[in-house]
Design a protein around this motif. Structure first.
Motif, short mmCIF file in Angstrom:
data_model
loop_
_atom_site.label_atom_id
_atom_site.label_comp_id
_atom_site.label_asym_id
_atom_site.label_seq_id
_atom_site.Cartn_x
_atom_site.Cartn_y
_atom_site.Cartn_z
N TRP A 11 9.59 90.86 51.76
CA TRP A 11 8.19 90.76 52.13
C TRP A 11 7.79 89.30 52.26
O TRP A 11 8.03 88.50 51.34
N GLY A 12 7.16 88.95 53.37
CA GLY A 12 6.70 87.58 53.61
C GLY A 12 5.66 87.11 52.62
O GLY A 12 5.44 85.91 52.45
N GLY A 13 5.00 88.03 51.92
CA GLY A 13 4.02 87.65 50.90
C GLY A 13 4.68 87.05 49.66
O GLY A 13 4.01 86.41 48.85
N ASP A 14 5.99 87.23 49.52
CA ASP A 14 6.72 86.64 48.40
C ASP A 14 7.22 85.23 48.70
O ASP A 14 7.74 84.56 47.81
N GLY A 27 -11.00 104.21 60.78
CA GLY A 27 -9.95 104.12 61.79
C GLY A 27 -9.76 102.73 62.36
O GLY A 27 -9.02 102.55 63.33
N GLU A 28 -10.42 101.73 61.76
CA GLU A 28 -10.29 100.36 62.25
C GLU A 28 -9.07 99.70 61.61
O GLU A 28 -8.80 99.90 60.42
N VAL A 29 -8.35 98.93 62.40
CA VAL A 29 -7.21 98.17 61.88
C VAL A 29 -7.75 96.97 61.12
O VAL A 29 -8.60 96.23 61.62
N ILE A 30 -7.27 96.81 59.88
CA ILE A 30 -7.74 95.70 59.04
C ILE A 30 -6.55 94.92 58.48
O ILE A 30 -5.46 95.46 58.31
N TRP A 31 -6.81 93.65 58.21
CA TRP A 31 -5.80 92.78 57.59
C TRP A 31 -6.33 92.26 56.26
O TRP A 31 -5.99 91.18 55.82
N TYR A 39 1.80 87.66 54.87
CA TYR A 39 1.52 88.95 54.25
C TYR A 39 1.83 90.17 55.11
O TYR A 39 2.25 91.20 54.58
N PRO A 40 1.69 90.12 56.44
CA PRO A 40 2.02 91.30 57.23
C PRO A 40 3.52 91.50 57.46
O PRO A 40 3.94 92.54 57.94
#
Length: 182
Positions: free
Chosen positions: A147-150, A115-119, A157-158
């Motif tokens: 998408w900012g990852g592109d 349940g932890e928020v991860i990046w 990435y988020p």
């Protein structure tokens, strides 16, 4: 001297004409610059955000939306991070220069089994051999998000955004996407 003046006169007239055309064009382009900023996500972005969360959940990936609409003040505070205040630089966009400011962008993260928020963009919490982060990005792109990852220069990435074909300059001039577009 008169020959030089006669030679330059037509060029000077052309230059003045081009300047006038430029001014007239920009006057027509300057829409309602005092148009109010949005106070919520664009309805289509909001709808697609929910679809993204549900489609990811169907793939055993829990998505958390960490940010949506930002005020110009909030954007300026994020821009100052890593420049004027402590922390890492997380954006190159000042207030008014981000699609977040116009309700057209969201940021996401994942929740792990605890349940932890991860990046962690490499996490494979659903155990299918693929990065959950990239699976969510793929779903988002299928829904019409960019998408900012592109991005080539500054990988974000988020970040997910829907521009509706509008540039930041157009949004700053008050042009808004038609809320009936899909």
């Amino acid at each position: 001297m008169k020959n030089i003046q006669r030679t330059l006169l037509p060029w000077f007239i052309i230059l003045i004409g081009l300047i006038l055309l430029f001014v007239i064009y920009n006057m027509k382009q300057s829409v309602e610059t005092d148009k109010e900023m949005p106070t919520d996500l664009h309805p289509i972005v909001k709808e697609k955000k929910e679809t993204l969360i549900n489609k990811a959940a169907a793939n055993n990936i829990q998505v958390v939306i960490t940010d949506g609409l930002r005020t110009v003040k909030e954007q300026n505070e994020l821009y100052a991070q890593g420049r004027e205040t402590s922390g890492s630089t997380i954006t190159n966009a000042k207030g008014g220069e981000s699609y977040h400011n116009y309700g057209l962008a969201i940021d996401y993260a994942l929740k792990n089994k605890a349940g932890e928020v991860i990046w962690d963009i490499n996490s494979d919490g659903n155990g299918n051999g693929k990065s959950d982060w990239f699976e969510v990005a793929s779903i988002a792109k299928d829904l019409g998000f960019e998408w900012g990852g592109d991005w080539k220069a500054f990988k974000d990435y988020p970040h997910l955004q829907m521009t509706f074909g509008l540039s930041i300059a157009e949004l700053q001039r008050g042009i808004r996407p038609d809320e009936k577009q899909k």
